[in-house]
Design a protein around this motif. Structure first.
Motif, PDB file in Angstrom:
ATOM      1  N   ALA A  45      93.740  76.150-102.234  1.00 46.86           N
ATOM      2  CA  ALA A  45      92.851  75.904-101.096  1.00 46.86           C
ATOM      3  C   ALA A  45      92.610  77.184-100.317  1.00 46.86           C
ATOM      4  O   ALA A  45      93.506  78.031-100.183  1.00 46.86           O
ATOM      5  CB  ALA A  45      93.453  74.845-100.175  1.00 46.86           C
ATOM      6  N   THR A  46      91.406  77.305 -99.779  1.00 46.11           N
ATOM      7  CA  THR A  46      91.104  78.471 -98.951  1.00 46.11           C
ATOM      8  C   THR A  46      91.781  78.378 -97.594  1.00 46.11           C
ATOM      9  O   THR A  46      92.319  79.365 -97.078  1.00 46.11           O
ATOM     10  CB  THR A  46      89.575  78.605 -98.765  1.00 46.11           C
ATOM     11  N   THR A  47      91.768  77.181 -96.990  1.00 43.35           N
ATOM     12  CA  THR A  47      92.397  76.975 -95.685  1.00 43.35           C
ATOM     13  C   THR A  47      92.615  75.479 -95.497  1.00 43.35           C
ATOM     14  O   THR A  47      91.979  74.661 -96.172  1.00 43.35           O
ATOM     15  CB  THR A  47      91.518  77.553 -94.550  1.00 43.35           C
ATOM     16  N   TRP A  48      93.502  75.101 -94.578  1.00 44.03           N
ATOM     17  CA  TRP A  48      93.891  73.694 -94.454  1.00 44.03           C
ATOM     18  C   TRP A  48      94.151  73.387 -92.983  1.00 44.03           C
ATOM     19  O   TRP A  48      95.266  73.486 -92.500  1.00 44.03           O
ATOM     20  CB  TRP A  48      95.131  73.458 -95.306  1.00 44.03           C
ATOM     21  N   PHE A  49      93.098  73.071 -92.259  1.00 46.06           N
ATOM     22  CA  PHE A  49      93.221  72.714 -90.854  1.00 46.06           C
ATOM     23  C   PHE A  49      92.754  71.269 -90.670  1.00 46.06           C
ATOM     24  O   PHE A  49      92.169  70.677 -91.588  1.00 46.06           O
ATOM     25  CB  PHE A  49      92.413  73.676 -89.974  1.00 46.06           C
ATOM     26  N   PRO A  50      92.993  70.651 -89.516  1.00 49.98           N
ATOM     27  CA  PRO A  50      92.614  69.249 -89.335  1.00 49.98           C
ATOM     28  C   PRO A  50      91.125  69.018 -89.581  1.00 49.98           C
ATOM     29  O   PRO A  50      90.273  69.707 -89.012  1.00 49.98           O
ATOM     30  CB  PRO A  50      92.987  68.955 -87.878  1.00 49.98           C
ATOM     31  N   GLY A  51      90.817  68.043 -90.433  1.00 51.18           N
ATOM     32  CA  GLY A  51      89.439  67.695 -90.726  1.00 51.18           C
ATOM     33  C   GLY A  51      88.780  68.545 -91.791  1.00 51.18           C
ATOM     34  O   GLY A  51      87.643  68.280 -92.173  1.00 51.18           O
ATOM     35  N   SER A  52      89.472  69.570 -92.279  1.00 49.78           N
ATOM     36  CA  SER A  52      88.916  70.407 -93.346  1.00 49.78           C
ATOM     37  C   SER A  52      88.913  69.634 -94.661  1.00 49.78           C
ATOM     38  O   SER A  52      89.545  68.584 -94.798  1.00 49.78           O
ATOM     39  CB  SER A  52      89.746  71.683 -93.505  1.00 49.78           C
ATOM     40  N   HIS A  53      88.213  70.167 -95.648  1.00 47.34           N
ATOM     41  CA  HIS A  53      88.208  69.507 -96.954  1.00 47.34           C
ATOM     42  C   HIS A  53      89.609  69.454 -97.548  1.00 47.34           C
ATOM     43  O   HIS A  53      89.964  68.480 -98.218  1.00 47.34           O
ATOM     44  CB  HIS A  53      87.234  70.216 -97.898  1.00 47.34           C
ATOM     45  N   ALA A  54      90.409  70.485 -97.334  1.00 44.31           N
ATOM     46  CA  ALA A  54      91.791  70.416 -97.801  1.00 44.31           C
ATOM     47  C   ALA A  54      92.530  69.274 -97.125  1.00 44.31           C
ATOM     48  O   ALA A  54      93.332  68.575 -97.757  1.00 44.31           O
ATOM     49  CB  ALA A  54      92.503  71.745 -97.550  1.00 44.31           C
ATOM     50  N   ASP A  55      92.242  69.045 -95.852  1.00 43.48           N
ATOM     51  CA  ASP A  55      92.927  67.975 -95.128  1.00 43.48           C
ATOM     52  C   ASP A  55      92.529  66.604 -95.668  1.00 43.48           C
ATOM     53  O   ASP A  55      93.379  65.751 -95.918  1.00 43.48           O
ATOM     54  CB  ASP A  55      92.620  68.083 -93.638  1.00 43.48           C
ATOM     55  N   VAL A  56      91.233  66.377 -95.861  1.00 44.37           N
ATOM     56  CA  VAL A  56      90.786  65.043 -96.266  1.00 44.37           C
ATOM     57  C   VAL A  56      90.993  64.781 -97.752  1.00 44.37           C
ATOM     58  O   VAL A  56      90.924  63.633 -98.201  1.00 44.37           O
ATOM     59  CB  VAL A  56      89.311  64.804 -95.876  1.00 44.37           C
ATOM     60  N   ILE A  57      91.269  65.824 -98.542  1.00 47.24           N
ATOM     61  CA  ILE A  57      91.561  65.639 -99.975  1.00 47.24           C
ATOM     62  C   ILE A  57      93.047  65.840-100.244  1.00 47.24           C
ATOM     63  O   ILE A  57      93.743  64.933-100.693  1.00 47.24           O
ATOM     64  CB  ILE A  57      90.729  66.605-100.837  1.00 47.24           C
ATOM     65  N   ALA A  58      93.542  67.051 -99.981  1.00 45.91           N
ATOM     66  CA  ALA A  58      94.919  67.367-100.354  1.00 45.91           C
ATOM     67  C   ALA A  58      95.938  66.563 -99.562  1.00 45.91           C
ATOM     68  O   ALA A  58      97.001  66.196-100.088  1.00 45.91           O
ATOM     69  CB  ALA A  58      95.182  68.866-100.184  1.00 45.91           C
ATOM     70  N   THR A  59      95.656  66.274 -98.301  1.00 41.85           N
ATOM     71  CA  THR A  59      96.597  65.457 -97.532  1.00 41.85           C
ATOM     72  C   THR A  59      96.746  64.085 -98.163  1.00 41.85           C
ATOM     73  O   THR A  59      97.858  63.534 -98.227  1.00 41.85           O
ATOM     74  CB  THR A  59      96.136  65.340 -96.067  1.00 41.85           C
ATOM     75  N   ARG A  60      95.655  63.511 -98.666  1.00 39.14           N
ATOM     76  CA  ARG A  60      95.754  62.231 -99.369  1.00 39.14           C
ATOM     77  C   ARG A  60      96.549  62.366-100.659  1.00 39.14           C
ATOM     78  O   ARG A  60      97.315  61.466-101.037  1.00 39.14           O
ATOM     79  CB  ARG A  60      94.354  61.687 -99.652  1.00 39.14           C
ATOM     80  N   LEU A  61      96.387  63.479-101.364  1.00 40.54           N
ATOM     81  CA  LEU A  61      97.145  63.678-102.597  1.00 40.54           C
ATOM     82  C   LEU A  61      98.639  63.827-102.317  1.00 40.54           C
ATOM     83  O   LEU A  61      99.481  63.396-103.106  1.00 40.54           O
ATOM     84  CB  LEU A  61      96.627  64.909-103.342  1.00 40.54           C
ATOM     85  N   VAL A  62      98.969  64.430-101.183  1.00 44.69           N
ATOM     86  CA  VAL A  62     100.382  64.628-100.843  1.00 44.69           C
ATOM     87  C   VAL A  62     100.994  63.366-100.242  1.00 44.69           C
ATOM     88  O   VAL A  62     102.099  62.946-100.633  1.00 44.69           O
ATOM     89  CB  VAL A  62     100.530  65.815 -99.855  1.00 44.69           C
ATOM     90  N   GLU A  63     100.296  62.742 -99.295  1.00 42.73           N
ATOM     91  CA  GLU A  63     100.902  61.665 -98.505  1.00 42.73           C
ATOM     92  C   GLU A  63     100.360  60.277 -98.822  1.00 42.73           C
ATOM     93  O   GLU A  63     100.788  59.303 -98.214  1.00 42.73           O
ATOM     94  CB  GLU A  63     100.717  61.967 -97.018  1.00 42.73           C
ATOM     95  N   GLY A  64      99.452  60.174 -99.788  1.00 42.92           N
ATOM     96  CA  GLY A  64      98.909  58.878-100.148  1.00 42.92           C
ATOM     97  C   GLY A  64      97.720  58.497 -99.290  1.00 42.92           C
ATOM     98  O   GLY A  64      97.290  59.254 -98.412  1.00 42.92           O
TER      99      GLY A  64
END
Length: 399
Positions: A15-34
């Motif tokens: 990921a390029t960056t991971w802040f609240p509401g970013s694409h990493a947040d809405v995708i990767a957070t689901r992959l990590v935490e369900g």
């Protein structure tokens, strides 16, 4: 076995960056935490084994944004690594994951003379592929949103994946989200003569989404997708003149606007706020227009017409917590679990190329001939685990 009982393949998130509401947040957070699925919170069907996070402290114009990805990975015991190769090897030489998830959206990256943000999606893809080749093992790759900011880079990525037999999936949530009316899509194999999309958003970032709202229907026309011949982009008064001069099909524009629940005053405001227009001529004769508004609209309406059929629908996305991204997560999981892309990456290749041509057209003030956008493909009839055939959730606001 239920989904929860199946063994979980491991993925590396780049990921390029991971802040609240970013694409990493809405995708990767689901992959990590369900995520919530079918009325219950479920663990993801894949396990995030490692993360490469390129930028910390990404900024707005004034202040840095909190790096929520650091907190989430620490809380869940997911290791972060300083290089792509280490992430794929989970800290050791080789490839010790079963899939790669590239999220190259957001972050502090330069904008070039054509107004394109030079996100490093191809660089991250090439680094992952180089690691795979060195290890003698290839695994599926998902690339969020457009393949790259330039069509030559996107074409290189697809050619590389096809040459090496790497299953590759790309794109955003737009083709997967809810439809109004429910389940509306162009009948597969039905001739189509003209199409209009009316949507919104910043030119490059959301121009891609608006083009996806076009392509998810256009690809289903008779003869399959054969590519695009020309692209012309207009902005400001020139875009509004194209509406007034009916260069954009007036009936289809009205039908696309009609998919929104607008008052007469809101419809007038939307039309008055037209900021950008893309005119697309397909190689088989289909003529299409994408109209970006700067007021009222917050979703995407598409209207299409052929000799024997007319169709209009809205692609509807909710606001935070952006539940439509769950549909995209399900596709990422399907890619890794089955080793097959659930829909063609060439759709994203074509939309990437159309957007690149549009940005060059705006810069040059001229129509762009696109002989290199001649790569056709055959769409799939249906995609599972999407919102297309689900009723819009009640009580959830539009963003």
């Amino acid at each position: 076995m239920t989904e929860q009982e199946l063994p979980r393949p491991r993925v590396a998130v780049l990921a390029t960056t991971w802040f609240p509401g970013s694409h990493a947040d809405v995708i990767a957070t689901r992959l990590v935490e369900g995520y919530r699925w079918q009325g219950a919170h479920r663990p993801a069907r894949v396990e995030v084994a490692s993360v490469y996070l390129e930028q910390l402290g990404s900024r707005t114009e004034v202040w840095p944004l909190p790096d929520v990805g650091v907190e989430i990975t620490d809380r869940n015991g997911v290791p972060r690594f300083p290089t792509v190769a280490e992430a794929l090897g989970v800290g050791r030489p080789g490839v010790d994951v079963d899939g790669v998830v590239i999220i190259g959206e957001h972050g502090d990256y330069e904008r070039n003379e054509y107004g394109q943000t030079t996100y490093p999606r191809r660089r991250l893809f090439d680094a992952a592929v180089s690691t795979m080749l060195g290890a003698g093992r290839t695994v599926p790759v998902f690339n969020d949103k457009g393949l790259a900011w330039s069509y030559p880079d996107a074409l290189s990525m697809v050619d590389t994946a096809e040459r090496l037999g790497i299953p590759l999936l790309a794109g955003s949530t737009i083709p997967l989200s809810w439809r109004i009316p429910t389940a509306t899509q162009w009948p597969l194999g039905e001739p189509m003569d003209a199409a209009v999309v009316v949507g919104w958003g910043p030119l490059e970032r959301y121009g891609f989404h608006n083009l996806e709202a076009l392509q998810v229907h256009a690809e289903r026309r008779a003869g399959g997708e054969r590519g695009v011949a020309t692209v012309r982009a207009l902005t400001g008064p020139d875009a509004r003149d194209a509406i007034e001069a009916r260069i954009v099909d007036a009936a289809l524009l009205d039908a696309a606007l009609g998919t929104f629940e607008l008052t007469a005053e809101q419809r007038a405001r939307a039309r008055a706020s037209v900021r950008d227009v893309f005119l697309v001529q397909y190689r088989d004769g289909l003529r299409a227009a994408v109209v970006l508004c700067n007021d009222v609209l917050r979703n995407f309406g598409t209207a299409c017409r052929g000799p024997g059929h007319e169709m209009a629908c809205q692609i509807w996305l909710p606001g935070a917590p952006h539940e439509h991204f769950t549909f995209l997560v399900r596709q990422i999981e399907s890619l890794v679990l089955g080793g097959v892309a659930p829909y063609p990456v060439r759709r994203t290749l074509l939309t990437t190329g159309m957007l690149d041509a549009a940005m060059h057209s705006l810069h040059d003030g001229a129509r762009i001939d696109t002989p290199d956008l001649d790569r056709g493909y055959t769409p799939v009839a249906t995609v599972t685990d999407t919102g297309v055939e689900l009723p819009r959730p009640e009580g959830v606001p539009t963003p």
